[in-house]
Design a protein around this motif. Structure first.
Motif, short mmCIF file in Angstrom:
data_model
loop_
_atom_site.label_atom_id
_atom_site.label_comp_id
_atom_site.label_asym_id
_atom_site.label_seq_id
_atom_site.Cartn_x
_atom_site.Cartn_y
_atom_site.Cartn_z
N LEU A 1 3.54 -7.70 -0.61
CA LEU A 1 4.98 -7.75 -0.85
C LEU A 1 5.30 -7.92 -2.33
CD1 LEU A 1 6.15 -10.08 2.09
CD2 LEU A 1 5.98 -7.59 2.05
N LEU A 2 4.41 -8.57 -3.09
CA LEU A 2 4.65 -8.82 -4.50
C LEU A 2 4.37 -7.60 -5.37
CD1 LEU A 2 3.10 -12.40 -4.85
CD2 LEU A 2 5.47 -11.77 -4.38
N ASP A 3 3.77 -6.57 -4.75
CA ASP A 3 3.43 -5.35 -5.48
C ASP A 3 4.63 -4.40 -5.45
OD1 ASP A 3 2.40 -3.09 -6.61
OD2 ASP A 3 0.78 -2.82 -5.16
N ALA B 1 10.31 -10.37 2.18
CA ALA B 1 10.13 -8.91 2.06
C ALA B 1 11.41 -8.25 1.53
CB ALA B 1 9.74 -8.32 3.41
N LEU B 2 12.55 -8.68 2.04
CA LEU B 2 13.84 -8.13 1.57
C LEU B 2 14.08 -8.48 0.10
CD1 LEU B 2 16.04 -8.93 4.70
CD2 LEU B 2 15.50 -6.64 3.83
N THR B 3 13.72 -9.72 -0.27
CA THR B 3 13.90 -10.16 -1.65
C THR B 3 13.05 -9.33 -2.61
OG1 THR B 3 14.40 -12.43 -0.98
CG2 THR B 3 13.65 -12.12 -3.23
N THR B 4 11.81 -9.04 -2.20
CA THR B 4 10.91 -8.31 -3.10
C THR B 4 11.28 -6.84 -3.22
OG1 THR B 4 9.33 -7.99 -1.27
CG2 THR B 4 8.96 -9.88 -2.73
N THR B 5 12.20 -6.35 -2.39
CA THR B 5 12.66 -4.96 -2.60
C THR B 5 13.36 -4.82 -3.95
OG1 THR B 5 14.74 -5.44 -1.43
CG2 THR B 5 12.93 -4.49 -0.13
N LEU C 1 12.22 -5.79 -6.64
CA LEU C 1 11.21 -5.45 -7.64
C LEU C 1 11.07 -3.94 -7.80
CD1 LEU C 1 8.39 -7.99 -6.64
CD2 LEU C 1 9.92 -8.15 -8.62
N GLU C 2 11.42 -3.21 -6.75
CA GLU C 2 11.24 -1.75 -6.78
C GLU C 2 12.13 -1.12 -7.84
OE1 GLU C 2 11.75 -0.17 -2.85
OE2 GLU C 2 10.46 -1.70 -1.96
N GLY C 3 13.30 -1.71 -8.07
CA GLY C 3 14.21 -1.11 -9.06
C GLY C 3 14.14 -1.78 -10.41
N ALA C 4 13.31 -2.79 -10.55
CA ALA C 4 13.25 -3.53 -11.82
C ALA C 4 12.36 -2.80 -12.82
CB ALA C 4 12.71 -4.94 -11.59
N VAL D 1 5.51 0.35 1.45
CA VAL D 1 5.16 0.62 2.85
C VAL D 1 4.99 -0.68 3.63
CG1 VAL D 1 3.46 1.64 4.41
CG2 VAL D 1 4.07 2.81 2.28
N HIS D 2 4.19 -1.61 3.11
CA HIS D 2 3.97 -2.88 3.79
C HIS D 2 5.25 -3.69 3.84
CE1 HIS D 2 -0.40 -2.08 3.07
NE2 HIS D 2 -0.47 -2.64 4.26
N ARG D 3 6.04 -3.59 2.79
CA ARG D 3 7.30 -4.33 2.73
C ARG D 3 8.22 -3.92 3.89
NH1 ARG D 3 8.35 -3.12 -2.33
NH2 ARG D 3 7.08 -4.86 -3.06
N GLN D 4 8.37 -2.62 4.08
CA GLN D 4 9.23 -2.12 5.16
C GLN D 4 8.63 -2.44 6.53
OE1 GLN D 4 12.30 -0.95 4.83
NE2 GLN D 4 12.03 -1.38 2.64
N ALA D 5 7.30 -2.43 6.63
CA ALA D 5 6.64 -2.76 7.91
C ALA D 5 6.93 -4.20 8.31
CB ALA D 5 5.14 -2.53 7.79
#
Length: 531
Positions: free
Chosen positions: A356-358, A423-427, A429-432, A363-367
């Motif tokens: 989740l931190l990656d 998992a929702l919080t770490t999303t 990171l995707e746009g950072a 993929v794992h985040r959404q799972a």
């Protein structure tokens, strides 16, 4: 003359069945402590399984109910197909006790049993109330038999009716079929055999026809289990079909030798009612002795008879509505379902935390986010199942246990919520443009390892009833809280170039990890009785 007789018989059957229900409820309560060992006994071998089946059917006072419950156990994965075989054979013997009691001709004392049962129930304490229910229930059973006997007096006093009845039951196969249908309708073989005993005692039924009714009543008990297995797993269907085959084999073995069977019963002695009761008991004991050595083979044959396996797996593995009739066993199933829920959280959510931190691994985040819906489904099923259990008349111990499971269920669902929130919080990171600093990511991982260790410890403590391990988790809590405070302080004290988005991600993850650990510690308090 016919209508009063029909009404009397139907009313007597109603009181008889109600008495069986009351006696069964009392037996369940008084035997609840011993039923906890039920599942562990049946997993040893077929002999222990048959003994457990005898006990279960004696408590339920219905081999139909016992078999339906066994089918439920197999469907839930609590029993294997092989383990169920001996248990079903034993369940048939457990219900012969009632018929043996009826044969003692104590219907004249039915009202005494009822009066005694009421007194014990009203004046006694919790355990004595259960005994009062048993005495009262059997009082109603005997009273119902007395009403049936009185209602059938016209048959005894009318030679034409007696001759017509003897003529109708002259064909043993037809008599077996009639008894089978009647038993399937009322779902109680003891009632059908009790009526045969009354008719035989009045001379309206021959001993051969009475034994044919015993055969039919035994086969009639399989119908309920067959119906209940239709929408169940393949192994549950195999269990129900095997039970039906066991009974049919028994009838086929005995039917050609019915006359010899009659001679044997007469040699044993007793009146005609005692002979019928003995026939019922001997039929089931011989059936068990003949078929028990072949139980494992039968399991293999059932797999060949109903070959293909199910492809769809359910999230709910252990909860079966049939078990609600015995709260102790329903609570065992609830406990196993909670263990299943905890394992699914571990396998599908907890183990993916580092992913989740990656920021590059969505993929794992959404799972993890999606899997929380499955945990919600299990949570709701357990909650509603426990609500149904609490509506039963429970012992103090069972009430306390059901309350504990409600708390644990709630906290497990809270753990899955926290993991979904992470998992929702770490999303974000995707746009950072930047990631968490290396020391921050390591700090979160180290804190998570501590929390994860607590999680595995608490699940182990739950499964093994380990009070000491639960206390150890509680004692570890201040260490985790101190570690979280240190990491939070380092984060806010680490320079001014940290973006607000990354800071909020870091703080939110820390908050959820502490909340996750809070649920774990709360489960530990629940396990040691501090709800």
């Amino acid at each position: 003359m016919i209508w009063p007789m029909v009404i009397g018989v139907l009313g007597g059957i109603g009181i008889f069945l109600y008495g069986m229900y009351i006696a069964s409820e009392g037996l369940k309560k008084s035997a609840s402590h011993h039923l906890k060992n039920f599942l562990s006994k049946v997993t040893k071998n077929q002999f222990f399984g048959s003994l457990a089946g005898i006990t279960l059917a004696a408590v339920l006072q219905s081999s139909s109910a016992a078999t339906v419950m066994v089918v439920g156990f197999v469907n839930a994965g609590l029993l294997t197909l092989r383990q169920a075989m001996g248990l079903m054979l034993g369940s048939a013997i457990g219900t012969t006790i009632t018929v043996q009691l009826i044969a003692f001709k104590i219907t004249d004392y039915a009202l005494l049993f009822i009066a005694l049962g009421v007194c014990i129930f009203l004046l006694g304490k919790q355990q004595m109330k259960s005994i009062g229910s048993i005495v009262l229930g059997f009082g109603f059973v005997f009273f119902g038999m007395a009403i049936i006997t009185d209602a059938m007096l016209p048959i005894q006093n009318n030679p034409e009716l007696t001759n017509a009845f003897i003529y109708l039951t002259d064909n043993l196969l037809l008599t077996v079929l009639i008894a089978l249908i009647f038993t399937a309708i009322i779902q109680n073989s003891a009632a059908a055999i009790a009526i045969a005993m009354t008719l035989a005692a009045s001379g309206s039924l021959t001993i051969e026809a009475s034994i044919a009714i015993v055969y039919g009543a035994n086969v009639g008990t399989v119908v309920t289990a067959l119906i209940s297995s239709i929408s169940s797993s393949k192994d549950a269907q195999r269990t129900a079909v095997a039970h039906a085959i066991f009974k049919i084999i028994g009838v086929l073995l005995f039917l050609p030798f019915t006359q010899l069977f009659v001679y044997g019963l007469e040699a044993i002695g007793g009146g005609i009612e005692r002979q019928i009761a003995n026939a019922h008991t001997i039929f089931n004991i011989v059936n068990l002795l003949v078929l028990l050595p072949f139980c494992n083979k039968f399991a293999d044959w059932m797999v060949l008879l109903l070959p293909y396996k199910e492809k769809v797996t359910k999230h709910i593995k252990y909860l079966e509505n049939e078990s609600l009739e015995v709260p102790t066993i329903a609570l065992i199933q609830t406990r196993k379902e909670l263990g299943n829920m905890a394992k699914l959280i571990d396998d599908h959510m907890l183990r993916h935390f580092d992913d989740l931190l990656d920021a590059q691994n969505p993929v794992h985040r959404q799972a993890v986010i999606r899997y929380e819906d499955n945990i919600d489904e299990i949570y709701k099923s357990i909650y509603h199942y426990l609500q149904k259990i609490t509506q039963k008349d429970l012992t103090d111990e069972e009430s306390e246990e059901s309350l504990k499971y409600l708390y644990i269920n709630n906290h497990l669902e809270g753990i899955s919520d926290s993991l979904q929130h992470i998992a929702l919080t770490t999303t974000k990171l995707e746009g950072a443009q930047t990631n968490l600093k290396e020391w921050e990511a390591k700090g979160i991982s180290h804190l998570f390892e501590e929390v994860s260790t607590n999680y595995h410890m608490v699940i182990n403590a739950f499964e093994e009833n380990d009070r000491e391990k639960a206390i150890e988790i509680i004692n570890r809590n201040p260490i985790i809280l101190r570690k979280e405070k240190d990491l939070r302080f380092q984060h806010f004290n680490s320079g001014s170039n940290q973006s607000s988005r990354l800071s909020s991600v870091y703080v939110d993850i820390m908050n959820e990890l502490i909340m996750l650990n809070h649920h774990i510690v709360s489960i530990s308090y629940t396990l040691i009785g501090m709800v």
